[in-house]
Design an enzyme around this catalytic site. Structure first.
Site, PDB file in Angstrom:
ATOM      1  N   HIS A   1      30.315 -19.836  86.430  1.00 30.67           N
ATOM      2  CA  HIS A   1      30.997 -18.745  87.137  1.00 30.67           C
ATOM      3  C   HIS A   1      30.845 -18.910  88.650  1.00 30.67           C
ATOM      4  O   HIS A   1      31.802 -18.756  89.394  1.00 30.67           O
ATOM      5  CB  HIS A   1      30.390 -17.373  86.759  1.00 30.67           C
ATOM      6  CG  HIS A   1      30.549 -16.975  85.329  1.00 30.67           C
ATOM      7  ND1 HIS A   1      29.480 -16.647  84.523  1.00 30.67           N
ATOM      8  CD2 HIS A   1      31.648 -16.832  84.541  1.00 30.67           C
ATOM      9  CE1 HIS A   1      29.915 -16.300  83.317  1.00 30.67           C
ATOM     10  NE2 HIS A   1      31.220 -16.410  83.297  1.00 30.67           N
TER      11      HIS A   1
ATOM     12  N   SER B   1      28.725 -18.488  78.821  1.00 28.50           N
ATOM     13  CA  SER B   1      27.709 -17.450  78.588  1.00 28.50           C
ATOM     14  C   SER B   1      27.276 -17.467  77.126  1.00 28.50           C
ATOM     15  O   SER B   1      26.118 -17.210  76.805  1.00 28.50           O
ATOM     16  CB  SER B   1      28.250 -16.066  78.953  1.00 28.50           C
ATOM     17  OG  SER B   1      28.533 -15.998  80.324  1.00 28.50           O
TER      18      SER B   1
END
Ligand code: ADP
Length: 155
Positions: A18, A129
């Site tokens: 990210h 994630s």
């Protein structure tokens, strides 16, 4: 008119993937709002409070990044905060298939909201994630995938 983008996600937790994407997008926008979409149906591993705190920590010294949270549709939140752009990352073909439809819907619901896609760097395209959560649940060391601000945190 300032160019504001929203980068929505669960950030459960935020990863170096990210962060790398946001850093590459910074020159394109005046401001990027990194926002946690709160979905009461979807169970997260980490609390909203922790996820927000980590985002704030990671982007503390980046004045062009703000963090936020929202419930409901991303396109409505984008309108509320004056974001005309939605930032998303593409790691592989399945990201593309999923994102394509969402982007077309968001363009209609968000009345011209444009999704800007950045293709992940090869060194980051395996990081998600989901994988990080699996490593943590299995008692492994997830620090290679986590931003430095999270290295000290007992996950
Ligand atoms: P979601 O809950 O929508 O899956 P995530 O928090 O997993 O959201 O991710 C938010 C955005 O970050 C998505 O556009 C996703 O493609 C992108 N992203 C996640 N990991 C990476 C990575 N390693 N490289 C590039 N983009 C990524």
């Amino acid at each position: 008119m300032s160019k504001i983008a929203i980068f929505p996600g669960s950030f459960d937790p935020i990863t170096v993937g990210h962060v790398e994407l946001i850093q590459r997008a910074l020159p394109l926008f005046d401001k990027i709002i990194v926002a946690i979409g709160v979905n009461s149906q979807k169970k997260s591993l980490f609390s909203l409070e922790d996820r927000m705190m980590w985002l704030e920590e990671v982007f503390r010294s980046e004045p062009k990044v703000q963090v936020g949270q929202f419930e409901g549709l991303t396109a409505h939140y984008a309108q509320q905060i004056g974001a005309r752009y939605l930032l998303r990352g593409l790691r592989n073909a399945s990201d593309f298939d999923y994102e394509k439809t969402i982007s077309q819907l968001n363009n209609i619901v968000g009345e011209g909201l444009e999704t800007i896609f950045l293709i992940s760097q090869p060194a980051y395209s395996h990081i998600s994630s989901t994988i990080v959560r699996e490593i943590i649940k299995g008692g492994g060391d997830a620090s290679p995938f986590l931003p430095e601000a999270l290295h000290q945190v007992k996950l």
